[in-house]
Structures are given as structure tokens and as C-alpha cells.
Design a protein around this motif. Structure first.
Motif: not given
Length: 586
Positions: A523, A525, A561, A563, A567-570
């Protein structure tokens, strides 16, 4: 002194008075005396007689026997009425008393006067009471074959009894007794002028009272003797008529089961009526019309015998519909008829006869249907009444699946749209998508698709194979089942933030974020804020901490932020640092 001197003629009379005893003294007076002649009644005559009816006219005549004088006269009647007049010499003078009943029965006295010199005579007149006939009342119109009921009565209550004498339109004279003022009822069955009068035993007659009577003539209806039909048919009734001068006429049909129909038609007909639910029995036609006086006349009824034959009843054909190819199909139908008689039957396929025979009431017919098309069963009674029932049989080709779409990688929370397509064919199909975590979706679509389903808000447990099954509405399934694979990738989540709040200017503050990566391998950040920007990589659940000294330049919002490598964004996470306001010293 008074000296009575007989006077016989009119002249000058002298009276002389002399003194006694000398006789030398005397005086005289003169008087003129006129002698008036007294009239003399020589005759009183009554015309036409001295015995009369109260409605007669009496003429009384008198005659003076002294010629050359003018005189007055007065008749005094029994009821005190005075009738006066003048006459001259010995001429006959007459007066009329009409009707004599107004003057009474008894002595009629005549007094004649010449300047007060009178003569008197009388005559006895007998007046018998005559009946007074009322107008004839009642309905002067009557129906052919009937009669007019008329009423009349005597208006003179002094007449106790009399004879009613009536003249019929054909000249026939009929009589009946009458009493007092009782109402007299007469029935007359002839058109024309009808007259009546009353006659007492003394021979006194009333005036004649007349009315004109009119007969209402109706034509004679004519109908067929017999009508035969099936109970499934509509009964068509009709009739005609002859012999009427009327333009239009009312007519009424009646029949079994309370059937009634009323209409208006030309007097000669036709007189139509329909009964959608006929019954066996007599259906009768009656013609009627209303006269000017409001009386309604009806003709004799004319009846036709209606015979209703039962129609076979097919209780539907069971077994029709859509079937899979090469499936065995059997059609069945139960037939009945009310009279229990045998019936003939015929099976047809698309209008062509394929089977015939005889069937008893209550029997069930069967037929193997091996070809697609319209199958009809026709059942006919001996009279020819028939019932028909039809059904369709079709054989459907199983649906053919060609492809399915919607597989691939998705992030948690996203939606996946599944779809499938096949070879277009007849009818509609039912399709079902099944997948992990208990997913199932069933829908209908045209044969060939598309067969769509949507799964919203995906979770990690929703990853796996999604299968599509398709079958026709009648249950014929597709030959194959296709599947797609859906992979749901994790999305990191910030469980909580650290350091949010107000601080004194110049104070060193630690802030940060507690992160659950939901199993993501890598991930990335990034944290940004006032004069602050830092990035990094995490490979598991962690807490990110940062320091900053609070000042007007560093106070503000710090945004995280993330990702994943997939490519899954929180969702963004925020920490707000602000400078605490200090109250000035008092």
C-alpha cells in the motif's frame, strides 16, 4: 145625512134641499159620477192540457167578455209566482210557463182589473215530475271484443222510479228500470251513437242524452308454429299481423323463465325479439295499443313452440402448451351433454382431420400430439349442436449459451455487472446467476439474451466463479453452463486518527493514522498538510505517526491518501490541528 142613490150610468147628478115646514127656503149641490165597467173573465184555457210533465211548457190563455175596455191581468201560480200583462176588449191573451215544473202543480188564478174593478177565475193544473237525465259518462273507447261501461243517473230527486230507454248504435232499443238518483250502469259493445232517456209511469220523459262510441280494432298476430335451436344459440323471434288501420303498434313477447320483451313496430310487423338464453316452451306474442282516452287494448296471443336442444360441452383440452424437443405430449378432454346422448367427435391439426369417432357423455378423449400446431376437438350432437375447443402445441429448441462477461478484478465496494448471450430463439427463458458468498439472481429475458445481473458493494468474500444457467420457461435447459471469475482486491481502511485538536502555539504535536490494509500486499500512502508532504509504503496493518510544531504556518488539515499495488484507492482520512486561543490577562 147620507143619501144613497143608485147609479146606473155616468152623468151629472143634482141634489136640492128645502126647509120644512115653510117650504120656501132651499139649496142644491151637483156631483159628476163616472161609471167604470167591470171586466168579466169568460174563459181560461190550458194548452196542451191540464195534466203535464214538469219539463213541459204550459200555455194559459184568458178572455174578457166586456168589449171596449183596456185592462191589466195577473196570473198567480201555485208557488206564488206572479205573471202580469195588459190586454184590450175581448181579445184572447196568453202566457207561457216553461218549464211548468218551475211554477208548481195546483191552482193557477187569473185576476183582471179595469181601474180597480176586478174579476177573478182559476184553473187547476196537475204537474207530474219528469226525470232529469245526466250526461252519459265513461270511457267512450273500447277494445274490439269488449264493451264500453257507461254511467248515467236521474238528477230530479222527486222522481222515485222510471224506465231507462236506450237506443243502441244498430237501432236496437233496450230498457231497464231506474230508481231515484241511483247510478245506472250500461255496457255497450257496439260502436256508433248511443242514446238514452228516462220515462216515468206517468209518461213523463227526460231529454235524450247521447255519446259516440269508438271501437279500437287490433290486428291478429301470426307466428311460426315451431322453432328448434341449440341452447348455445340466440333465439330469434318474429311475427307479423294483418287487418289494422293503425300506423304503429306495441308488442310484447313472453316466454319461459320469466322472459319478456317489449317493443314498437309498424302495425303489420315484423315484431322481432331475441332471447340469449332460450328455454323449451311456448313463446307468445301479444299486440297492444293505447286509445285517445288512455285505454289500452290487447290482441289475442299467438304462440310458437320453441324446442331447445342441448349442446355438447367440452371441459377444455388439457395437455397443450410449449414442450422440449422430442418430449411426449398427450391431449385429453372430457365431453358431456345434458340429455346423456352419444356424440360424434373430430380431432383436427391445423384444420385437417386426424381422428374421428363416437363418444358417450362423460367420457374422456385422448390424443397423442407429436407435431407442433393447433389441435381442435369438435363434438356434435344428433341434432347438430356442436362445441369446439382448441389448444396449441409447440416444441421449443433448448437455448444455446455462447459467452458470459463481467469477470475480472474489482476493488472492495465496487459493483460487478454480469452478462451472458446466446443464439436467438423463440420464446422467453429463465436464467440464474450463482456465485460465492450465497449470491443468486434469477430473471427472465428473450431467448438469446442478454442475461444480466449486478452484484453491488463487493467484499473480499465475493471473489470466485459466477455461473450462468439458462432454461426455457417450460423447463427445457441449455446444454451448457458458463462461468466467469471475479477477483475482489482489498482496500485499506483508516481505523482511527491521532492528534486531532487544539494546541498552544509553539507546542510540539504528534499526529497520525491507525491503518488496516485488509490484506493488501503493498500500500502506498501520502500525507499532505500546511508545509507538509510525505509518502511511503506499508505492507501490513500499522500506525503512521508524525511530528510538527504548532504555529500559524503549520496549523490546518493533514490529509492521508492510500492506493494499493492493485490500484484500489482508500477513502481520504483527515487530522485537523489548530492553535488554541488564550484569554488575555485581567
Amino acid at each position: 145625512s147620507v143619501l144613497d142613490v143608485p147609479v146606473v150610468i155616468g152623468m151629472i147628478y143634482t141634489c136640492t134641499a128645502t126647509a120644512i115646514p115653510t117650504g120656501n127656503c132651499s139649496d142644491f149641490r151637483q156631483a159628476v159620477v163616472n161609471v167604470i165597467e167591470t171586466p168579466e173573465i169568460t174563459e181560461i184555457t190550458a194548452f196542451p192540457d191540464t195534466v203535464l210533465c214538469s219539463n213541459d211548457t204550459l200555455i194559459l190563455c184568458g178572455q174578457n167578455g166586456v168589449a171596449g175596455i183596456d185592462f191589466d191581468y195577473t196570473w198567480t201560480t201555485p208557488n206564488g209566482t206572479l205573471v202580469t200583462g195588459t190586454a184590450s176588449g175581448n181579445e184572447i191573451f196568453c202566457d207561457t210557463f216553461a218549464p211548468v215544473g218551475d211554477y208548481g202543480s195546483g191552482t193557477y188564478t187569473l185576476v183582471i182589473s179595469n181601474q180597480g174593478c176586478l174579476d177573478m177565475a182559476s184553473i187547476d193544473i196537475t204537474v207530474n215530475q219528469a226525470p232529469e237525465i245526466s250526461p252519459i259518462i265513461g270511457n267512450t273507447e273500447f277494445c274490439e271484443g269488449g264493451s264500453a261501461t257507461l254511467e248515467l243517473w236521474n238528477n230530479n230527486p222527486l222522481v222515485d222510479s222510471f224506465t231507462v230507454v236506450c237506443t243502441l248504435p244498430d237501432g236496437t232499443v233496450v230498457t231497464q228500470p231506474g230508481n231515484g238518483t241511483d247510478t245506472i250502469i250500461v255496457n255497450v259493445d257496439q260502436p256508433g251513437v248511443f242514446c238514452c232517456k228516462f220515462v216515468t209511469p206517468d209518461g213523463c220523459e227526460s231529454e235524450e242524452s247521447c255519446v259516440t262510441l269508438t271501437v279500437i280494432q287490433l290486428p291478429t298476430p301470426e307466428v311460426p308454429d315451431t322453432i328448434e335451436l341449440c341452447d348455445s344459440e340466440i333465439l330469434e323471434l318474429t311475427g307479423t299481423a294483418n287487418g289494422s288501420a293503425l300506423d304503429t303498434i306495441n308488442y310484447t313477447w313472453t316466454g319461459p323463465g320469466g322472459f319478456i320483451f317489449t317493443g314498437t313496430a309498424p302495425a303489420s310487423g315484423p315484431f322481432p325479439a331475441t332471447d340469449p338464453t332460450p328455454e323449451t316452451g311456448l313463446y307468445c306474442l301479444v299486440l297492444s295499443t293505447m286509445g285517445n282516452s288512455g285505454i289500452t287494448c290487447e290482441s289475442d296471443s299467438a304462440c310458437t313452440m320453441v324446442i331447445v336442444h342441448p349442446t355438447p360441452v367440452i371441459d377444455g383440452i388439457d395437455g397443450g402448451g410449449e414442450f422440449c424437443e422430442n418430449q411426449d405430449v398427450t391431449l385429453t378432454a372430457t365431453v358431456t351433454i345434458a340429455d346423456g346422448s352419444d356424440m360424434s367427435y373430430e380431432w383436427t391439426l391445423n384444420g385437417m382431420t386426424i381422428d374421428t369417432g363416437t363418444v358417450a357423455s362423460g367420457e374422456t378423449l385422448t390424443l397423442a400430439a407429436s407435431a407442433a400446431g393447433e389441435y381442435c376437438l369438435i363434438v356434435t350432437s344428433d341434432f347438430g349442436c356442436a362445441d369446439t375447443a382448441c389448444t396449441n402445441v409447440s416444441f421449443l429448441t433448448a437455448p444455446d449459451l455462447l459467452e458470459v462477461t463481467g469477470g475480472g478484478e474489482y476493488c472492495e465496494g465496487e459493483s460487478v455487472e454480469l452478462s451472458g448471450m446466446g443464439t436467438p430463439g423463440p420464446g422467453t427463458v429463465t436464467y440464474t446467476w450463482t456465485g460465492p458468498n450465497g449470491f443468486i439472481f434469477t430473471g427472465t429475458a428473450p431467448n438469446g439474451g442478454p442475461y444480466t445481473a449486478v452484484r453491488n458493494n463487493l467484499t473480499l468474500d465475493d471473489s470466485g466463479l459466477y455461473f450462468l444457467d439458462v432454461a426455457l420457461d417450460n423447463g427445457c435447459p441449455a446444454d451448457t453452463t458458463l462461468a466467469v471469475e471475479v477477483i475482489v482486491n482489498p482496500v485499506p481502511v483508516v481505523d482511527s486518527t491521532i492528534g486531532d485538536g487544539q494546541y498552544c502555539e509553539g507546542e510540539l504535536v504528534t499526529f497520525g493514522y491507525s491503518i488496516d490494509v485488509h490484506g493488501a500486499d503493498t500500500t502506498y500512502y501520502n500525507v499532505t498538510g500546511p508545509g507538509f508532504d510525505t509518502s511511503g509504503v506499508i505492507t501490513g496493518d500499522t500506525v503512521l505517526l508524525f511530528e510538527t510544531t504548532i504555529s500559524p504556518a503549520t496549523a490546518g488539515t493533514y490529509t492521508l491518501s492510500m492506493i494499493t499495488s492493485d490500484s484500489c484507492e482508500s477513502l481520504l482520512a483527515f487530522v485537523v490541528l489548530s492553535i488554541r486561543e488564550i484569554d488575555p490577562a485581567v
